[in-house]
Design a protein around this motif. Structure first.
Motif, mmCIF file in Angstrom:
data_model
loop_
_atom_site.group_PDB
_atom_site.id
_atom_site.type_symbol
_atom_site.label_atom_id
_atom_site.label_comp_id
_atom_site.label_asym_id
_atom_site.label_seq_id
_atom_site.Cartn_x
_atom_site.Cartn_y
_atom_site.Cartn_z
ATOM 1 N N GLU A 85 11.720 39.586 -27.765
ATOM 2 C CA GLU A 85 11.764 40.612 -28.808
ATOM 3 C C GLU A 85 11.191 41.956 -28.381
ATOM 4 O O GLU A 85 11.541 42.991 -28.937
ATOM 5 N N LYS A 117 5.477 44.261 -37.766
ATOM 6 C CA LYS A 117 4.969 43.127 -36.986
ATOM 7 C C LYS A 117 3.952 43.604 -35.948
ATOM 8 O O LYS A 117 4.243 44.507 -35.156
ATOM 9 N N ALA A 125 10.938 33.110 -37.624
ATOM 10 C CA ALA A 125 12.150 32.562 -37.010
ATOM 11 C C ALA A 125 11.641 31.801 -35.797
ATOM 12 O O ALA A 125 11.223 32.406 -34.811
ATOM 13 N N THR A 126 11.633 30.489 -35.889
ATOM 14 C CA THR A 126 11.101 29.732 -34.770
ATOM 15 C C THR A 126 11.831 28.397 -34.633
ATOM 16 O O THR A 126 12.383 27.891 -35.606
ATOM 17 N N GLU A 137 12.287 36.118 -41.539
ATOM 18 C CA GLU A 137 12.228 37.283 -40.639
ATOM 19 C C GLU A 137 13.645 37.807 -40.342
ATOM 20 O O GLU A 137 14.568 37.025 -40.095
ATOM 21 N N PRO A 147 6.363 38.385 -29.636
ATOM 22 C CA PRO A 147 6.395 37.271 -28.683
ATOM 23 C C PRO A 147 7.058 37.637 -27.363
ATOM 24 O O PRO A 147 7.973 38.456 -27.314
ATOM 25 N N ARG A 173 1.302 34.721 -36.722
ATOM 26 C CA ARG A 173 0.562 33.575 -37.279
ATOM 27 C C ARG A 173 -0.267 32.859 -36.221
ATOM 28 O O ARG A 173 -1.147 32.079 -36.554
ATOM 29 N N HIS A 174 0.025 33.117 -34.918
ATOM 30 C CA HIS A 174 -0.777 32.486 -33.861
ATOM 31 C C HIS A 174 -2.092 33.227 -33.629
ATOM 32 O O HIS A 174 -2.902 32.794 -32.810
ATOM 33 N N CYS A 177 5.983 36.460 -38.488
ATOM 34 C CA CYS A 177 6.214 35.378 -37.528
ATOM 35 C C CYS A 177 5.114 35.119 -36.503
ATOM 36 O O CYS A 177 4.125 34.480 -36.800
ATOM 37 N N TYR A 178 5.279 35.640 -35.291
ATOM 38 C CA TYR A 178 4.387 35.315 -34.170
ATOM 39 C C TYR A 178 2.933 35.710 -34.467
ATOM 40 O O TYR A 178 2.003 35.159 -33.873
ATOM 41 N N PHE A 218 19.448 36.008 -35.162
ATOM 42 C CA PHE A 218 18.243 36.267 -34.364
ATOM 43 C C PHE A 218 18.674 36.494 -32.910
ATOM 44 O O PHE A 218 18.461 35.650 -32.032
ATOM 45 N N PHE A 243 12.446 34.164 -27.008
ATOM 46 C CA PHE A 243 12.009 35.198 -27.961
ATOM 47 C C PHE A 243 11.715 36.497 -27.210
ATOM 48 O O PHE A 243 10.574 36.898 -27.030
ATOM 49 N N LEU A 298 9.898 24.750 -29.453
ATOM 50 C CA LEU A 298 8.721 25.595 -29.196
ATOM 51 C C LEU A 298 7.542 25.282 -30.117
ATOM 52 O O LEU A 298 6.406 25.154 -29.650
ATOM 53 N N SER A 299 7.776 25.176 -31.420
ATOM 54 C CA SER A 299 6.624 25.294 -32.334
ATOM 55 C C SER A 299 6.545 24.277 -33.464
ATOM 56 O O SER A 299 5.629 24.352 -34.278
HETATM 57 N N1 LIG Z 1 10.137 35.485 -34.188
HETATM 58 C C1 LIG Z 1 9.064 35.143 -33.529
HETATM 59 O O1 LIG Z 1 8.103 35.889 -33.451
HETATM 60 N N2 LIG Z 1 9.113 33.929 -32.941
HETATM 61 C C2 LIG Z 1 8.222 33.524 -31.925
HETATM 62 C C3 LIG Z 1 8.119 32.059 -31.849
HETATM 63 C C4 LIG Z 1 7.010 31.506 -32.643
HETATM 64 O O2 LIG Z 1 6.067 32.232 -32.952
HETATM 65 O O3 LIG Z 1 7.053 30.326 -32.970
#
Ligand SMILES: NC(=O)NCCC(=O)O
Length: 384
Positions: A206, A195, A257-258, A120, A199, A235-236, A232-233, A126, A204, A262-263
């Motif tokens: 952003e 995107k 970018a995480t 990302e 987040p 994916r949740h 990135c985010y 970042f 984050f 956190l993850s």
């Molecule tokens: N770049 C970003 O969306 N990071 C959020 C943190 C995460 O999703 O793990």
């Protein structure tokens, strides 16, 4: 310790502590199956050694079919640290990243990669954690003819590969977006996607910088297969993966970018689960390293102000529709991961589980229509 920078990878821990049948059994249970290693060219290995990055390759097989030829494609995932300190000028930082990624893309091309994706906003640190506008918004550039797209276009043409270039975009109306530009193997831009989910967690910050996408779930038909990018985010959000798959994607890239705190424990699950649930290949790509900024910033959690984001733990991997996955790249080094996949596996898994028939999208479409109404009442029964 969260985000320990000394641990190279979970695979390294397994290999150091298990062997023989025990290692095989742990690999089968954790990874689905042991993948064959891909023989990559000596030139590519030499480049990786001299430029100090990891290069690894794996083969994902599909069953032979009578009516369709195998559709083999090589996917490349690139993870990297920033190169110049964040105190250097915008142009110095960006140009240093261009030079570094040029070398990693060359290694991918020497490894026979057809489609490569970077992490990302790969052309910048970042910096969204800082909430400062200048100089960071100066990294935002045109998706069609900014310096990073021009750089990728000439590499795509030179090597005949598709490049997915996730950048911070400034459009013609000065609006900033988190975008992935898809460049054809001919060197022309096929299009861009943005995107969907931004987040608002930890450092984050952003949403201070850019807007949520209005482009929906675009899929790009390339010479090597239909691809989509879930940034990135996103994916949740399982629906985000699902919509890309419903629009026909065979491979969904997840440039991210995480950080460890956190993850990291959910990282190996999310993209892999998405591959199974949506019968696609997924490619999870994360940054590496610790980025430090000139001025302190806070996270809104009562903890002291700090200048470092935390440890970006890399660990990029590829997952297949049958749930198998590749080992991850290092947690601490730059790397190029190559996966040879057969796209026929997507339909094979869909058919053998009957997922498309059992999916009941009509049921969910109806229920979701109701759920989004402000006066929606949850469908709960209880004993009177
Ligand atoms: N770049 C970003 O969306 N990071 C959020 C943190 C995460 O999703 O793990």
């Amino acid at each position: 310790m969260a985000g320990n920078q000394e641990t190279t990878s979970i695979e390294d821990l397994l290999n150091k502590n298990l062997s023989g049948v025990e290692l095989d059994e742990a690999t089968r249970i954790l990874y689905g199956k042991k993948l064959e290693k891909l023989n990559l060219s000596e030139e590519a290995h030499k480049l990786a050694e001299s430029a100090d990055f990891e290069l690894a390759g794996y083969i994902f097989e599909a069953k032979p079919e009578q009516t369709r030829a195998a559709r083999k494609v090589r996917i490349g995932a690139i993870q990297n640290k920033i190169v110049a300190p964040t105190t250097e000028s915008v142009a110095t930082q960006r140009d240093a990243l261009h030079s570094r990624i040029g070398v990693l893309i060359e290694a991918a091309a020497l490894s026979g990669v057809n489609i490569v994706c970077m992490q990302e906003t790969w052309h910048m640190p970042f910096a969204f954690c800082t909430r400062e506008r200048l100089p960071w918004t100066e990294f935002a550039e045109s998706a069609e003819n900014g310096p990073t797209t021009l750089f990728c276009k000439q590499l795509a043409k030179k090597f005949g590969i598709v490049i997915i270039s996730p950048i911070l975009e400034r459009d013609e109306n000065e609006v900033i977006w988190n975008t992935a530009v898809v460049i054809s193997h001919t060197g022309e831009v096929i299009g861009k996607t943005r995107k969907n989910h931004i987040p608002r967690v930890g450092d984050f910050n952003e949403s201070t910088y850019y807007m949520e996408s209005t482009l929906g779930h675009r899929v790009f038909e390339t010479a090597f297969g239909k691809i989509a990018i879930n940034i990135c985010y996103g994916r949740h959000h399982p629906q985000n993966w699902m919509m890309f798959a419903l629009n026909g994607a065979d491979i969904i890239f997840n440039p991210s970018a995480t950080v460890g705190g956190l993850s990291e424990p959910i990282w190996p699950i999310e993209a892999r689960n998405a591959a199974i649930a949506n019968h696609v290949y997924t490619v999870a790509i994360n940054r590496v390293g610790t980025e430090s900024f000139p001025y302190e910033f806070t996270s809104g959690d009562g903890k002291p102000a700090h200048k470092e984001f935390g440890h970006f733990y890399g660990s990029s991997y590829v997952a297949a529709p049958d749930g198998s996955r590749s080992p991850g790249l290092s947690r601490i080094r730059d790397g190029v991961l190559v996966a040879e996949v057969d796209l026929n596996a997507c339909r094979q898994v869909k058919d053998s589980w009957g997922f498309r028939m059992t999916q009941r999208l009509d049921l969910y479409a109806k229920e979701l229509q109701e759920f989004i109404k402000p006066d929606y009442k949850q469908n709960i029964l209880k004993e009177l």
